[in-house]
Design a protein around this motif. Structure first.
Motif, PDB file in Angstrom:
ATOM      1  N   ALA A 176      -1.304  23.469  10.707  1.00 54.79           N
ATOM      2  CA  ALA A 176      -2.405  22.764  10.044  1.00 54.79           C
ATOM      3  C   ALA A 176      -1.982  22.248   8.685  1.00 54.79           C
ATOM      4  O   ALA A 176      -2.448  21.195   8.235  1.00 54.79           O
ATOM      5  N   ARG A 177      -1.090  22.976   8.012  1.00 50.76           N
ATOM      6  CA  ARG A 177      -0.632  22.529   6.696  1.00 50.76           C
ATOM      7  C   ARG A 177       0.127  21.217   6.795  1.00 50.76           C
ATOM      8  O   ARG A 177      -0.024  20.331   5.954  1.00 50.76           O
ATOM      9  N   ARG A 178       0.924  21.081   7.837  1.00 49.04           N
ATOM     10  CA  ARG A 178       1.676  19.836   7.981  1.00 49.04           C
ATOM     11  C   ARG A 178       0.765  18.668   8.360  1.00 49.04           C
ATOM     12  O   ARG A 178       0.973  17.545   7.891  1.00 49.04           O
ATOM     13  N   TRP A 179      -0.218  18.908   9.194  1.00 51.15           N
ATOM     14  CA  TRP A 179      -1.156  17.832   9.498  1.00 51.15           C
ATOM     15  C   TRP A 179      -1.963  17.464   8.261  1.00 51.15           C
ATOM     16  O   TRP A 179      -2.320  16.298   8.063  1.00 51.15           O
ATOM     17  N   MET A 180      -2.254  18.447   7.399  1.00 49.28           N
ATOM     18  CA  MET A 180      -2.922  18.150   6.142  1.00 49.28           C
ATOM     19  C   MET A 180      -2.041  17.261   5.266  1.00 49.28           C
ATOM     20  O   MET A 180      -2.522  16.325   4.618  1.00 49.28           O
ATOM     21  N   ALA A 181      -0.756  17.541   5.278  1.00 51.75           N
ATOM     22  CA  ALA A 181       0.175  16.726   4.502  1.00 51.75           C
ATOM     23  C   ALA A 181       0.229  15.297   5.040  1.00 51.75           C
ATOM     24  O   ALA A 181       0.304  14.330   4.269  1.00 51.75           O
ATOM     25  N   ILE A 182       0.192  15.149   6.360  1.00 47.62           N
ATOM     26  CA  ILE A 182       0.216  13.808   6.949  1.00 47.62           C
ATOM     27  C   ILE A 182      -1.033  13.017   6.547  1.00 47.62           C
ATOM     28  O   ILE A 182      -0.955  11.826   6.211  1.00 47.62           O
ATOM     29  N   CYS A 183      -2.192  13.674   6.572  1.00 50.55           N
ATOM     30  CA  CYS A 183      -3.434  13.004   6.149  1.00 50.55           C
ATOM     31  C   CYS A 183      -3.380  12.634   4.670  1.00 50.55           C
ATOM     32  O   CYS A 183      -3.804  11.543   4.274  1.00 50.55           O
ATOM     33  N   LEU A 184      -2.843  13.533   3.853  1.00 51.94           N
ATOM     34  CA  LEU A 184      -2.715  13.251   2.424  1.00 51.94           C
ATOM     35  C   LEU A 184      -1.789  12.069   2.193  1.00 51.94           C
ATOM     36  O   LEU A 184      -2.026  11.233   1.307  1.00 51.94           O
ATOM     37  N   LEU A 185      -0.746  11.989   2.986  1.00 47.86           N
ATOM     38  CA  LEU A 185       0.183  10.870   2.879  1.00 47.86           C
ATOM     39  C   LEU A 185      -0.508   9.554   3.204  1.00 47.86           C
ATOM     40  O   LEU A 185      -0.313   8.544   2.504  1.00 47.86           O
ATOM     41  N   MET A 186      -1.309   9.538   4.234  1.00 43.10           N
ATOM     42  CA  MET A 186      -2.007   8.311   4.622  1.00 43.10           C
ATOM     43  C   MET A 186      -2.985   7.876   3.522  1.00 43.10           C
ATOM     44  O   MET A 186      -3.105   6.682   3.231  1.00 43.10           O
ATOM     45  N   PHE A 187      -3.672   8.833   2.899  1.00 45.55           N
ATOM     46  CA  PHE A 187      -4.561   8.490   1.787  1.00 45.55           C
ATOM     47  C   PHE A 187      -3.759   7.932   0.609  1.00 45.55           C
ATOM     48  O   PHE A 187      -4.189   6.995  -0.071  1.00 45.55           O
ATOM     49  N   GLY A 188      -2.600   8.532   0.362  1.00 49.96           N
ATOM     50  CA  GLY A 188      -1.771   8.055  -0.738  1.00 49.96           C
ATOM     51  C   GLY A 188      -1.327   6.623  -0.543  1.00 49.96           C
ATOM     52  O   GLY A 188      -1.372   5.805  -1.468  1.00 49.96           O
ATOM     53  N   VAL A 189      -0.901   6.300   0.683  1.00 52.00           N
ATOM     54  CA  VAL A 189      -0.482   4.932   0.971  1.00 52.00           C
ATOM     55  C   VAL A 189      -1.665   3.968   0.842  1.00 52.00           C
ATOM     56  O   VAL A 189      -1.524   2.839   0.361  1.00 52.00           O
ATOM     57  N   ALA A 190      -2.849   4.419   1.260  1.00 51.32           N
ATOM     58  CA  ALA A 190      -4.045   3.575   1.130  1.00 51.32           C
ATOM     59  C   ALA A 190      -4.335   3.264  -0.338  1.00 51.32           C
ATOM     60  O   ALA A 190      -4.682   2.132  -0.692  1.00 51.32           O
ATOM     61  N   PHE A 191      -4.190   4.253  -1.222  1.00 49.77           N
ATOM     62  CA  PHE A 191      -4.394   4.020  -2.651  1.00 49.77           C
ATOM     63  C   PHE A 191      -3.391   3.010  -3.192  1.00 49.77           C
ATOM     64  O   PHE A 191      -3.725   2.165  -4.036  1.00 49.77           O
ATOM     65  N   VAL A 192      -2.147   3.107  -2.703  1.00 51.45           N
ATOM     66  CA  VAL A 192      -1.120   2.162  -3.153  1.00 51.45           C
ATOM     67  C   VAL A 192      -1.497   0.738  -2.755  1.00 51.45           C
ATOM     68  O   VAL A 192      -1.340  -0.210  -3.534  1.00 51.45           O
ATOM     69  N   VAL A 332       5.271  -6.469 -13.148  1.00 54.23           N
ATOM     70  CA  VAL A 332       5.030  -5.350 -12.231  1.00 54.23           C
ATOM     71  C   VAL A 332       3.728  -4.685 -12.630  1.00 54.23           C
ATOM     72  O   VAL A 332       3.576  -4.185 -13.749  1.00 54.23           O
ATOM     73  N   PHE A 333       2.771  -4.715 -11.715  1.00 57.43           N
ATOM     74  CA  PHE A 333       1.439  -4.179 -11.993  1.00 57.43           C
ATOM     75  C   PHE A 333       1.350  -2.746 -11.483  1.00 57.43           C
ATOM     76  O   PHE A 333       1.483  -2.499 -10.287  1.00 57.43           O
ATOM     77  N   VAL A 334       1.145  -1.806 -12.369  1.00 52.77           N
ATOM     78  CA  VAL A 334       1.004  -0.395 -12.017  1.00 52.77           C
ATOM     79  C   VAL A 334      -0.311   0.095 -12.596  1.00 52.77           C
ATOM     80  O   VAL A 334      -0.453   0.251 -13.809  1.00 52.77           O
ATOM     81  N   GLY A 335      -1.297   0.305 -11.702  1.00 51.98           N
ATOM     82  CA  GLY A 335      -2.604   0.772 -12.135  1.00 51.98           C
ATOM     83  C   GLY A 335      -2.857   2.214 -11.736  1.00 51.98           C
ATOM     84  O   GLY A 335      -1.978   2.911 -11.226  1.00 51.98           O
ATOM     85  N   MET A 336      -4.078   2.645 -11.946  1.00 56.17           N
ATOM     86  CA  MET A 336      -4.426   4.033 -11.657  1.00 56.17           C
ATOM     87  C   MET A 336      -4.353   4.341 -10.158  1.00 56.17           C
ATOM     88  O   MET A 336      -3.979   5.439  -9.763  1.00 56.17           O
ATOM     89  N   TYR A 337      -4.715   3.348  -9.331  1.00 58.19           N
ATOM     90  CA  TYR A 337      -4.619   3.570  -7.893  1.00 58.19           C
ATOM     91  C   TYR A 337      -3.173   3.851  -7.475  1.00 58.19           C
ATOM     92  O   TYR A 337      -2.909   4.697  -6.622  1.00 58.19           O
ATOM     93  N   PHE A 338      -2.260   3.109  -8.089  1.00 58.24           N
ATOM     94  CA  PHE A 338      -0.849   3.308  -7.751  1.00 58.24           C
ATOM     95  C   PHE A 338      -0.385   4.690  -8.188  1.00 58.24           C
ATOM     96  O   PHE A 338       0.327   5.378  -7.449  1.00 58.24           O
TER      97      PHE A 338
END
Length: 357
Positions: A176-192, A332-338
């Motif tokens: 479950a920890r690894r699947w949590m990491a995968i979900c966190l990764l997808m959210f991170g990419v979405a923020f980017v 190069v634009f780096v904001g809070m979402y990034f």
């Protein structure tokens, strides 16, 4: 209880040796050899630092060479990939010759046995080599149309593709920890990706000069090919076969040279008119070296270490690419979402590899 007498003849001498138990000296020697073969802490630190430097320099150098010259003066990315594959093949031959203790007879015997006279094994290694060659060409497309920081963070989706291919080909199951990491990764990419919403005139100009959809599509394709090639190569290295490690690399890089040569045909008109090395500068040659050496480092990590150390280097490289991009590249634009997305990605990569499965 009756015991059957066993008579061992002269012809069974080898079997007799196998049946005899190991004495304490043999066990002690094997234990010492096993401990000595383990990578030291200094070696681990060296690998992490080296891979961080290589990946950071590779990403920034490609981005610089693809954005600092006019399109008509641009070098052919397919030729760079071909040069890198040739470099990896030459280095691999040299490393195997060194592993044979510079014994030409032993070297030629091993090459004939496992390389020249093993067409089936060569065909097996053609699969990841083609995938890696495609991935390397897609890297140039992605970095030509995305900021270096966005590219570096988004490519971490290969963790997801790698997990899926491991489940498919290796029968792996994740906690479950690894699947949590995968979900966190997808959210991170979405923020980017949210960071790339036009927020200023400068950002609008940048998006008009760079095709964001093409770049993002190339990166997503890179993630799929990287995940597939990595899992396939791991399966080949750990299938219990007798093929030496460097021979495996020779097989893969030989097929890589062929597939990269075929890729050059897509740019044949330009190469034939302007020359194979047209547009090459010292920085382009640096890209060739970094790409070649980086591929060898990945093979060494898969042999001596594990994905934890590879991910540590990747996480540190993300931060360095973002920071250095702000210092090197204009607009190069780096904001809070990034920033938030980068933090999520780094945490996801570390969390994913914190489980010893």
């Amino acid at each position: 209880m009756k015991f059957q007498n066993v008579h061992i003849t002269h012809n069974d001498e080898m079997d007799k040796e196998k049946l005899l138990p190991m004495n304490s000296d043999d066990l002690k020697e094997d234990a010492e050899n096993a401990l000595s073969s383990r990578p030291s802490f200094a070696f681990k630190c060296y690998v992490i630092a080296s891979m961080t430097f290589i990946w950071t320099a590779y990403t920034l150098t490609i981005k610089y060479t693809r954005s600092s010259v006019e399109p008509e003066m641009m070098y052919s990315s397919t030729s760079v990939v071909l040069c890198a594959e040739v470099l990896k093949l030459l280095i691999t031959f040299g490393m195997f010759y060194k592993e044979c203790k510079f014994d030409s007879r032993q070297f030629s015997e091993q090459i004939n046995k496992y390389y020249i006279n093993a067409p089936t094994e060569l065909a097996k290694m053609s699969v990841p080599s083609i995938a890696y060659a495609l991935q390397n060409n897609l890297d140039f497309v992605g970095l030509s149309n995305l900021d270096a920081g966005v590219y570096q963070v988004t490519t971490q989706l290969k963790v997801v593709s790698t997990a899926l291919f491991m489940m498919l080909f290796l029968g792996r199951k994740f906690s479950a920890r690894r699947w949590m990491a995968i979900c966190l990764l997808m959210f991170g990419v979405a923020f980017v990706q949210m960071n790339n919403t036009p927020a200023s005139e400068v950002n609008t100009k940048r998006e008009s000069a760079e095709n964001y959809i093409v770049g993002l599509s190339a990166v997503l394709a890179t993630c799929v090919t990287a995940g597939f090639a990595g899992v396939y190569f791991e399966k080949m290295l750990k299938d219990g076969g007798s093929t030496p490690f460097w021979i495996r690399n020779m097989q893969m890089y030989s097929c890589g040279v062929i597939s990269a040569s075929i890729a050059c045909l897509t740019d044949f008109t330009r190469i034939s008119e302007k020359g194979f090395f047209f547009g090459y500068t010292d920085k382009v040659y640096a890209v060739v070296i970094l790409l070649g050496v980086g591929g060898l480092y990945i093979s060494l990590v898969m042999r001596y270490l594990d994905n934890l150390y590879k991910s540590m280097a990747s996480a540190v490289s993300i931060i360095l690419v973002v920071v250095l991009s702000m210092l090197i590249f204009p607009d190069v634009f780096v904001g809070m979402y990034f920033v938030l997305g980068t933090i999520c990605v780094v945490l996801a990569v570390l969390l994913y590899n914190s489980v010893n499965e």
